[in-house]
Write an enzyme that holds these catalytic residues in place. Structure first.
Site, PDB file in Angstrom:
ATOM      1  N   SER A  70      43.340  -0.484  11.078  1.00 26.31           N
ATOM      2  CA  SER A  70      44.129  -1.072  12.147  1.00 26.31           C
ATOM      3  C   SER A  70      43.897  -0.249  13.421  1.00 26.31           C
ATOM      4  CB  SER A  70      45.589  -1.100  11.737  1.00 26.31           C
ATOM      5  OG  SER A  70      46.248  -2.083  12.464  1.00 26.31           O
ATOM      6  N   ASP A 118      42.622 -11.873   7.651  1.00 22.36           N
ATOM      7  CA  ASP A 118      43.403 -11.035   8.578  1.00 22.36           C
ATOM      8  C   ASP A 118      43.289 -11.552  10.002  1.00 22.36           C
ATOM      9  OD1 ASP A 118      44.607  -8.985   9.989  1.00 22.36           O
ATOM     10  OD2 ASP A 118      42.917  -7.585   9.758  1.00 22.36           O
ATOM     11  N   HIS A 146      44.726  -7.759   6.025  1.00 21.35           N
ATOM     12  CA  HIS A 146      44.632  -6.558   6.846  1.00 21.35           C
ATOM     13  C   HIS A 146      44.431  -5.280   6.018  1.00 21.35           C
ATOM     14  CE1 HIS A 146      45.116  -5.025  10.857  1.00 21.35           C
ATOM     15  NE2 HIS A 146      46.119  -4.226  10.542  1.00 21.35           N
TER      16      HIS A 146
END
Ligand SMILES: *[C@@H]1O[C@H](CO)[C@@H](O)[C@H](O)[C@H]1NC(C)=O
Ligand SMILES: *[C@@H]1O[C@H](CO)[C@@H](O)[C@H](O)[C@H]1NC(C)=O
Ligand SMILES: *[C@@H]1O[C@H](CO)[C@@H](O)[C@H](O)[C@H]1NC(C)=O
Ligand SMILES: *[C@@H]1O[C@H](CO)[C@@H](O)[C@H](O)[C@H]1NC(C)=O
Length: 512
Positions: A191, A447, A472
């Site tokens: 991320s 994602d 994700h």
């Protein structure tokens, strides 16, 4: 609105989240992190028990947790203020003295000991004899001064300062263990920390030999309409339990809520969806809408986590069940189930409450990150998950104007300066064409964040893996028996890339 996107980096650490401006997403994220942490700790204590029954040579080496002193401002040596930044070290797998160092980079939430205990990078450390180190991001978790959240101090919260923190930490670890240039550093992150991993390699290639960057939204974007396009695609994707009928029902249900809000039937919306208080005005209506949308966004973004309400298949079962009534009625059921699972009596849709929370500068020392992350979106990344695109299944009331409002209300930052900040970030790091080398970008096509990442090989050493059917940061989680074949294969590719890098580093060393 959601801008969450977060990242949980897994382990929580990183959460990998990112996003948003309504509360449900935030709660979902916290829940995901908490469940992950519980799973990890259970697994770790099982492993430790096994080790303690084995030969003494295999005894568990305790982890170290500590703090290093960092300047609040790396770019002004006359600024005397410092803060303590938390780190963890796990020597368990390290083949001294020549073994590599794997750095796990923290992001927009508290880091924990699991950052060096669990996850695919830990499996790799075991395999390649690496020293595991992790660093919590400045201004999150416990790496913050008590006055850190005040406006005058938030200016020192930026990705550039965070990368400089990594430079100091590299120095600290190098001194502490007497490392040499043949101790090859590889960094990992997911991320926002996935972006930091790529950028650490890009900007400091003499310190870190290579980077694995997972689900990293390296391209900053003010109006991130692409997020909800992926949410729509995932809700209709049979691979994760979605269907065309499911998406159509979601569109109809939100159309009905949108209509009620536009015609000011706020009392009905508040009652049907268990709002904690009356909806007072457009802003609260907007929050109610965003909070409902968060349930679906969270389900998609965290589809691989075992939060049972969260998975796309469970929500789609409800949204396509005709015995539950109209799509609007089914949304009521889905919301009720969500509240039950989260153990919430009602949804807080008060915009005034939200602003008050975001303006609070009290450092609780726990897991607060909302104010800090919103600040980073206002000053670096944008990432506002709007619903202006015709493919977005929610409501066009979730637009850029309403999303940018929060920066103005909380920090006094105006829309043009947010756009300038986003442009600067892309110019500074190269957006999705960073021209780095030895970076592996890993994404999952379910994602919503993958659209801001690097999805194709850029060169022979800037490579990309796009995993079919995962959400994700899924590749960063520890390997599990039920993992889909595409995920298993991606982890093998990552492992063999790491092996190739270590081989190359060894060769370069002998040659020098
Ligand atoms: C690493 O390099 C140092 C100095 O260059 C050398 O003394 C040492 O033997 C090397 N260690 C390994 C494991 O190659
Ligand atoms: C639809 O909902 C009803 C009422 O909750 C439930 O009994 C039924 O099993 C559901 N049907 C499907 C196909 O999930
Ligand atoms: C954005 O949405 C708000 C309500 O959420 C509305 O008042 C405003 O007119 C919209 N702006 C644009 C540019 O569509
Ligand atoms: C990207 O590069 C890797 C390694 O060279 C190669 O195995 C892979 O097939 C390439 N992917 C694409 C889509 O070209």
């Amino acid at each position: 609105m959601a801008l969450w996107g977060v990242s949980v980096g897994l382990m929580l650490l990183s959460l990998q989240s990112l996003a948003l401006a309504s509360k449900n997403f935030w709660l979902i994220q916290q829940r995901v992190l908490q469940l992950r942490e519980e799973r990890i700790l259970k697994e770790v204590s099982r492993q430790q028990q096994q080790l303690s029954q084995g030969p003494a040579s295999l005894k568990w080496q305790p982890l170290q947790m500590g703090y290093i002193r960092q300047p609040l401002d790396h770019f002004n040596k006359r600024e005397p203020i410092t803060f303590g930044q938390r780190f963890w070290i796990n020597e368990q797998y390290w083949q001294k003295p020549g073994g590599p160092v794997f750095l796990y980079i923290g992001g927009e939430s508290a880091l924990s000991q699991s950052s060096v205990l669990s996850g695919h990078h830990v499996e790799l450390a075991q395999k390649y004899g690496a020293l595991l180190v992790s660093l919590e991001h400045r201004f999150y978790g416990r790496s913050i001064n008590l006055d850190g959240l005040q406006d005058k101090n938030l200016q020192f919260l930026s990705s550039q300062q965070a990368l400089s923190d990594l430079v100091s930490f590299h120095h600290y670890v190098t001194q502490k263990y007497g490392l040499m240039s043949n101790n090859t550093w590889i960094c990992f992150g997911g991320s926002y920390p996935g972006s930091l991993a790529a950028w650490f390699r890009l900007k400091f290639p003499h310190l870190v030999f290579a980077a694995v960057s997972s689900s990293a939204p390296v391209r900053a974007q003010l109006d991130f309409t692409g997020y909800n396009k992926v949410v729509a695609a995932s809700l209709s994707n049979p691979v994760v339990g979605g269907s065309k009928e499911c998406l159509a029902a979601v569109v109809k249900a939100f159309g009905a809520v949108d209509g009620l809000i536009r015609s000011r039937q706020l009392t009905k919306v508040a009652r049907d969806f268990h709002s904690c208080g009356a909806l007072e005005g457009d802003e609260d209506g907007f929050q109610a809408l965003s909070n409902l949308a968060d349930i679906f966004m969270g389900a998609v973004q965290y589809n691989d986590e075992s939060v049972y309400w969260g998975a796309v298949d469970g929500l789609c079962d409800i949204m396509t069940n005709h015995t539950l009534g109209t799509p609007y009625d089914r949304l009521i059921v889905a919301n009720k189930l969500f509240l039950n699972v989260m153990e919430l009596p009602c949804t807080d849709n008060s915009y005034a409450d939200l602003l008050e929370e975001l303006r609070s500068t009290v450092v609780s020392g726990s897991n607060d990150f909302f104010r800090q992350w919103i600040f980073q979106t206002c000053t670096e990344f944008g990432y506002y998950q709007t619903c202006e695109d015709s493919e977005c299944p929610f409501s066009q009331l979730i637009n850029l104007t309403s999303s940018l409002e929060i920066c103005k209300e909380v920090f006094g930052i105006s829309p043009p300066s947010i756009q300038d900040a986003v442009s600067f970030t892309n110019d500074y790091y190269g957006a999705d064409h960073p021209k780095a080398s030895r970076v592996l970008f890993v994404n999952g096509d379910i994602d919503p964040w993958h659209v801001l990442s690097v999805l194709k090989n850029q060169s022979s050493s800037e490579l990309a893996i796009l995993i079919h059917g995962t959400a994700h940061c899924a590749n960063m989680n520890p390997s599990m028996p039920g993992d889909p074949a595409s995920l298993v294969q991606a982890r093998e590719q990552i492992s063999s890339q790491v092996a190739d890098w270590l081989k190359l580093a060894g060769k370069m060393h002998q040659g020098s």
